[in-house]
Design a protein around this motif. Structure first.
Motif, mmCIF file in Angstrom:
data_model
loop_
_atom_site.group_PDB
_atom_site.id
_atom_site.type_symbol
_atom_site.label_atom_id
_atom_site.label_comp_id
_atom_site.label_asym_id
_atom_site.label_seq_id
_atom_site.Cartn_x
_atom_site.Cartn_y
_atom_site.Cartn_z
ATOM 1 N N ARG A 156 0.834 -1.213 0.000
ATOM 2 C CA ARG A 156 0.000 0.000 0.000
ATOM 3 C C ARG A 156 0.858 1.247 0.000
ATOM 4 N N ALA A 157 2.027 1.142 0.589
ATOM 5 C CA ALA A 157 2.919 2.313 0.628
ATOM 6 C C ALA A 157 3.631 2.511 -0.713
ATOM 7 N N SER A 158 4.086 1.377 -1.342
ATOM 8 C CA SER A 158 4.918 1.526 -2.542
ATOM 9 C C SER A 158 4.095 1.415 -3.836
ATOM 10 N N ALA A 159 3.060 0.545 -3.858
ATOM 11 C CA ALA A 159 2.268 0.358 -5.079
ATOM 12 C C ALA A 159 0.794 0.315 -4.724
ATOM 13 N N PRO A 160 0.210 1.452 -4.306
ATOM 14 C CA PRO A 160 -1.199 1.432 -3.885
ATOM 15 C C PRO A 160 -2.132 1.333 -5.100
ATOM 16 N N THR A 161 -2.838 0.223 -5.166
ATOM 17 C CA THR A 161 -3.839 0.036 -6.235
ATOM 18 C C THR A 161 -5.127 -0.461 -5.590
ATOM 19 N N ALA A 162 -6.202 -0.445 -6.387
ATOM 20 C CA ALA A 162 -7.503 -0.891 -5.873
ATOM 21 C C ALA A 162 -7.447 -2.368 -5.462
ATOM 22 N N ARG A 163 -6.741 -3.200 -6.234
ATOM 23 C CA ARG A 163 -6.656 -4.625 -5.898
ATOM 24 C C ARG A 163 -5.878 -4.839 -4.607
ATOM 25 N N VAL A 164 -4.811 -4.061 -4.418
ATOM 26 C CA VAL A 164 -4.013 -4.187 -3.181
ATOM 27 C C VAL A 164 -4.875 -3.812 -1.982
ATOM 28 N N MET A 165 -5.660 -2.726 -2.123
ATOM 29 C CA MET A 165 -6.544 -2.312 -1.027
ATOM 30 C C MET A 165 -7.598 -3.396 -0.751
ATOM 31 N N MET A 166 -8.153 -3.969 -1.842
ATOM 32 C CA MET A 166 -9.179 -4.999 -1.671
ATOM 33 C C MET A 166 -8.598 -6.221 -0.950
ATOM 34 N N LYS A 167 -7.389 -6.653 -1.361
ATOM 35 C CA LYS A 167 -6.766 -7.811 -0.711
ATOM 36 C C LYS A 167 -6.477 -7.520 0.766
ATOM 37 N N SER A 168 -6.071 -6.264 1.070
ATOM 38 C CA SER A 168 -5.798 -5.891 2.467
ATOM 39 C C SER A 168 -7.071 -5.983 3.298
ATOM 40 N N ILE A 169 -8.180 -5.423 2.743
ATOM 41 C CA ILE A 169 -9.467 -5.451 3.466
ATOM 42 C C ILE A 169 -9.928 -6.901 3.648
ATOM 43 N N LYS A 170 -9.774 -7.693 2.597
ATOM 44 C CA LYS A 170 -10.224 -9.089 2.665
ATOM 45 C C LYS A 170 -9.439 -9.867 3.720
ATOM 46 N N LEU A 171 -8.128 -9.603 3.813
ATOM 47 C CA LEU A 171 -7.309 -10.308 4.808
ATOM 48 C C LEU A 171 -7.768 -9.942 6.224
ATOM 49 N N GLU A 172 -7.980 -8.638 6.450
ATOM 50 C CA GLU A 172 -8.425 -8.202 7.783
ATOM 51 C C GLU A 172 -9.809 -8.786 8.102
ATOM 52 N N TRP A 173 -10.686 -8.802 7.117
ATOM 53 C CA TRP A 173 -12.046 -9.338 7.300
ATOM 54 C C TRP A 173 -11.988 -10.828 7.649
ATOM 55 N N CYS A 174 -11.152 -11.568 6.910
ATOM 56 C CA CYS A 174 -11.034 -13.008 7.167
ATOM 57 C C CYS A 174 -10.421 -13.284 8.543
ATOM 58 N N LEU A 175 -9.534 -12.384 8.985
ATOM 59 C CA LEU A 175 -8.903 -12.584 10.302
ATOM 60 C C LEU A 175 -9.791 -12.082 11.440
ATOM 61 N N GLY A 176 -10.992 -11.542 11.091
ATOM 62 C CA GLY A 176 -11.925 -11.085 12.122
ATOM 63 C C GLY A 176 -11.666 -9.674 12.605
ATOM 64 N N GLU A 177 -10.735 -8.969 11.971
ATOM 65 C CA GLU A 177 -10.416 -7.587 12.372
ATOM 66 C C GLU A 177 -11.350 -6.645 11.602
ATOM 67 N N ILE A 178 -12.616 -6.612 12.044
ATOM 68 C CA ILE A 178 -13.631 -5.825 11.335
ATOM 69 C C ILE A 178 -13.338 -4.333 11.405
ATOM 70 N N LYS A 179 -12.801 -3.903 12.554
ATOM 71 C CA LYS A 179 -12.523 -2.467 12.742
ATOM 72 C C LYS A 179 -11.460 -2.008 11.752
ATOM 73 N N ASN A 180 -10.380 -2.811 11.638
ATOM 74 C CA ASN A 180 -9.325 -2.462 10.667
ATOM 75 C C ASN A 180 -9.881 -2.493 9.241
ATOM 76 N N ALA A 181 -10.740 -3.479 8.976
ATOM 77 C CA ALA A 181 -11.337 -3.558 7.646
ATOM 78 C C ALA A 181 -12.174 -2.320 7.352
ATOM 79 N N HIS A 182 -12.936 -1.848 8.371
ATOM 80 C CA HIS A 182 -13.735 -0.624 8.203
ATOM 81 C C HIS A 182 -12.846 0.559 7.878
ATOM 82 N N THR A 183 -11.781 0.672 8.610
ATOM 83 C CA THR A 183 -10.881 1.808 8.404
ATOM 84 C C THR A 183 -10.310 1.795 6.999
ATOM 85 N N LEU A 184 -9.850 0.602 6.584
ATOM 86 C CA LEU A 184 -9.274 0.498 5.249
ATOM 87 C C LEU A 184 -10.331 0.756 4.169
#
Length: 881
Positions: free
Chosen positions: A658-686
């Motif tokens: 996200r810092a070096s190559a921020p794209t929509a897919r990178v953001m989506m994968k980040s949100i999906k990882l947080e969502w799958c790990l149960g970190e809903i708050k982090n997913a909301h923020t992202l």
């Protein structure tokens, strides 16, 4: 008054005058006229044709008795009265005929005057009639002219006319035959009093000397009995035995008929020709004419003999062909046909005559050898043949095949002296010799036949088989140089075919050397890459994988920086090579094409699938160095870590991405990882950050709505979907999620309204129509669902998913008809095939047919998960272990 006057008074006026026409003497007093043979001439047979069959029609004589006048109402007219001539009964004389001729001339003259006016009036009336009632041909004339503009595809797409007959007419009931029961046969036999036994006298003399006299009963009072089928069978066997005994040789006591093959011989005597007997007669007559016209024409004799053979007259056929041999003693074909038709020993005699007439005919000698049953006799025939024809390659090959290895080598040594230009004999001799002698043989063969490539290829294979790998390349290069020097064209297709044959024979180095030598022959520089790729695919299709590998290697040596060639080679190794060969190729590929991300990813995936995760990480690390801001490589690294449960490392990698190559897919994968790990708050923020930067990326809005829906915040989910639809009105999954949210809330009307709005914004979208139909079905409104489906199929007539759903919605009796309509519209659609497999064949327990259609479905679309799931379920129910 005198006597004379009295006589004159009594004399009738008609005496001495000719009788009037039609007068019959005595008719007034009831007598009738008669005619004699002299009046009507000689007698005729019934079948004779009259002489005046072509005479002009005879005018009806006016002197004959006329028929009575026709006084029917149908012949009466108010103005003219009864039809017919008023003077029909009066005699017709010359004056009448002259008057008729004058009137006819006047009528003709008057008709000529009025003809032009009449024809014009008739033409006008005809045109008016044609305008009011035009012909069908005229009605469609404009459409027929338009056919000139119809394309070939449109013409081929014109639907076929269906069979208008009903099912009963189409499938006519087969005619049934019922065998007659034994009781009927028994009753018939009993009524006729048939005897089922044969006396000793009959058995001895065959019934020919049975006495007939007063003491012989005529059988009228033979007692009847029930029929015994077993006794009938025994009687038949006894009768057959009698016939076989009667044809035995009375001198030696040996039977001249084979009892076992008797019935077989009878069957073979029946003509096997099923044609018309008249055609056979015509053919026989025609061939006889040909034979008599040109008796020296061999095909006429052969055809005549074969005609008789076909009709089952073998002896006539043999006689004809032997006569043909006398007429055409120098024809090979006639002698061979005679040998074929003659039985065993006679065939040998015929062939012996043929050899005397044609001592140099190769086919005759081969036939003579075929007629011999012992190997020794065959060898003797071939040796005698080779004395007469020493330069026949065919005879040498046939003779060598009968010998053992040592004798074959000796014979081949003599054969190559007699036939120095036969490549096959040289190569056969080389195969039987030792390594050193084989080299000498091949060198001699090259001297005798400098223009044949097979000798050079065999030499290369010989060197490879004996471990001289370094000689293979030299021999192939020398072969091309020598052949060019001898003005031989180098045909690369033939050489590549030879390379494939070498690979099949196990000579890998020879095949690779041939490919390297000829792959560039006759190919333009601009066509090289395309042609070589086609050659590689062709070799792979023929299962010549080493040839394809050699072509790829040569292409990569010429074009080392072509990413497409490296990719094709990598996919080839992935399909047909080993993991080691693939990884070795990919290492060389990334060295030449470091910017090709897909090559790095293939290498990393290969290592990961092999279980070597550190090696995969190291490859991705090198890929990062070559491509520092590549989204694909970042996401591949994240996937590698997450698949191996290294979630923290994956999170750190995504943070760096996200810092070096921020794209929509990178953001989506980040949100999906947080969502799958149960970190809903982090997913909301992202998510909040992502939708600000990438508001047009529909998946972010979907994820936001789904997270809110998961947390039971339906209002927030609805708001997220609404915002997403404003930004991405073409995102079909977003419309479907919105509709399903309202349906879950019990708002069926609102869900229906959303889908209607979606269809307005996205016309001809089969997914939206399908969802609308399913919404109505889930709501229990089957009629509305049927109406919607009809509208959907009108708007999207070629949509497989709609047709599949339509089949499922139909009642069971109508599904087959609907399937036929669906297959006519979408013949190769996997969804339609799957629906047919499930609802037509599986539902009706047609297991074999269902399996076949499931196989077709998964072959057409291997990525359709539903097809695999249903196929698996089907096999669980009906398959074997």
């Amino acid at each position: 008054m005198s006597v004379q006057s009295l006589v004159s008074a009594k004399k009738k006026t008609f005496i001495g005058l000719p009788a009037p026409l039609g007068y019959v003497p005595g008719l007034g007093r009831g007598a009738t006229g008669f005619t004699t043979r002299s009046d009507i001439g000689p007698a005729r047979d019934i079948d004779d044709i009259s002489d005046d069959r072509h005479a002009p029609p005879i005018k009806k004589s006016k002197n004959d008795d006329e028929e009575e006048e026709d006084l029917n109402d149908a012949n009466y007219d108010e103005f003219t009265g009864y039809g017919g001539s008023l003077c029909a009964k009066d005699p017709y004389d010359k004056d009448d005929e002259e008057a008729d001729a004058i009137y006819e001339e006047i009528d003709k003259r008057m008709d000529d005057k009025r003809r032009e006016r009449r024809e014009l009036k008739l033409k006008e009336e005809l045109e008016k009639y044609r305008q009011e009632r035009p012909k069908i041909q005229q009605q469609f004339s404009d459409l027929k002219r338009d056919l000139a503009a119809v394309s070939e595809d449109e013409w081929l797409n014109i639907p076929e006319v269906g069979d208008a007959r009903n099912k009963k007419q189409r499938n006519a009931r087969a005619e049934k035959f019922t065998p007659v029961p034994d009781s009927v046969l028994a009753r018939a036999a009993a009524s006729t009093g048939t005897a089922n036994t044969i006396s000793d006298r009959d058995q001895k003399f065959g019934g020919l000397n049975t006495p007939f006299g007063a003491i012989t009963p005529l059988g009228t009072s033979t007692p009847s009995a029930d029929i015994d089928m077993k006794k009938i069978g025994q009687a038949r066997n006894t009768l057959m035995d009698i016939k076989l005994t009667q044809v035995s040789d009375s001198v030696s006591g040996q039977t001249v008929v084979d009892p076992k093959g008797y019935l077989t011989d009878l069957q073979s005597m029946l003509p096997s020709h099923g044609g018309d007997i008249n055609d056979v007669k015509k053919a026989r007559l025609l061939l006889k004419s040909v034979r008599e016209t040109n008796p020296k024409h061999p095909p006429a004799w052969i055809a005549s003999a074969r005609l008789e053979e076909v009709t089952g007259k073998m002896q006539i056929a043999r006689n004809l062909i032997m006569k043909g041999c006398e007429e055409c003693p120098k024809s090979e074909d006639v002698w061979l046909e005679a040998a074929r038709l003659m039985p065993g020993d006679q065939a040998k005699a015929v062939i012996a005559q043929a050899v005397r007439h044609l001592p140099t005919a190769v086919r005759v000698w081969i036939k003579a050898a075929d007629l011999e049953s012992e190997i020794k006799a065959k060898k003797r025939v071939f040796r005698k043949a080779l004395e007469m024809i020493p330069n026949s390659v065919r005879l040498w090959k046939q003779a060598v095949e009968l010998e053992n290895e040592e004798d074959a080598r000796i014979m081949l040594s003599r054969a190559v002296e007699c036939c120095p230009t036969s490549v096959e004999l040289w190569l056969a001799l080389a195969r039987l010799e030792t390594y050193e002698n084989a080299r000498k043989v091949l060198n001699k063969a090259r001297e005798n036949i400098p223009t044949d490539r097979q000798i050079w290829i065999t030499a290369a294979k010989l060197e490879e088989a004996n471990g001289n790998i370094h000689m293979v390349e030299k021999i192939i290069d020398r072969a091309l140089s020598s052949l060019r020097a001898n003005m031989v064209e180098i045909n690369r297709e033939l050489w590549i075919k030879d390379a494939e044959d070498c690979e099949q024979a196990g000579s890998i180095h020879t095949c690779q050397a041939i490919v390297r030598a000829v792959i560039g022959v006759g190919v333009e520089d601009e066509d090289k890459k395309h042609t070589w790729m086609e050659d590689a695919e062709s070799c792979a299709a023929h299962e010549a994988y080493e040839c394809a590998r050699a072509i790829f290697a040569h292409a990569l040596s010429v074009y080392p920086s072509k990413k497409s060639i490296w990719l094709r080679a990598a996919y080839f190794e992935k399909s047909h090579g080993t993991r080691e060969s693939l990884e070795s190729l990919l290492q060389r590929a990334v060295a030449h094409c470091p910017k090709a991300e897909v090559l790095w990813l293939m290498g990393a995936k290969s290592k990961w699938l092999a279980g070597d995760v550190p090696a995969a990480r190291s490859i991705l690390a090198l890929a990062f160095q070559a491509n520092p801001n590549s989204e694909e490589i970042w996401l591949a690294a994240v996937k590698l870590e997450s698949e191996n449960n290294e979630f923290e490392r994956a999170r750190r990698l995504l943070q760096k991405a996200r810092a070096s190559a921020p794209t929509a897919r990178v953001m989506m994968k980040s949100i999906k990882l947080e969502w799958c790990l149960g970190e809903i708050k982090n997913a909301h923020t992202l998510l909040q950050e992502a939708v600000k930067h990438y508001p047009d990326f529909a998946k972010l809005w979907m994820m936001k709505g789904q997270i809110e829906e998961q947390n039971n915040n339906k209002e927030l989910a609805r708001e997220a979907y609404n915002q997403g639809l404003k930004k991405c009105p073409r995102a079909i999954p977003l419309w479907l999620l919105m509709s399903r949210l309202e349906e879950k809330s019990g708002q069926l009307i609102k869900a229906r309204s959303i889908l209607e709005k979606a269809r307005l914004k996205n016309p001809q979208c089969a997914e939206l129509w399908l969802e609308a139909v399913r919404v109505e079905n889930r709501g229990g409104l089957k009629n509305i669902a049927q109406t919607l489906m009809a509208r959907a199929l009108q708007e999207c007539p070629n949509s497989g998913i709609l047709w599949a759903e339509s089949i499922a919605m139909e009642p069971r009796p109508q599904r087959k008809t609907k399937s036929v309509d669906a297959l006519r519209k979408c013949e190769h659609d996997p969804h339609v095939l799957l629906a047919a497999s499930k609802y037509i064949f599986w539902a009706e327990r047609k297991v074999a047919k269902a399996r076949e259609w499931f196989n077709r479905t998964v072959k057409i679309e291997p990525d359709l998960g539903d097809a695999w799931a249903y196929f698996y379920k089907f096999e669980q129910a009906h398959g074997d272990e």
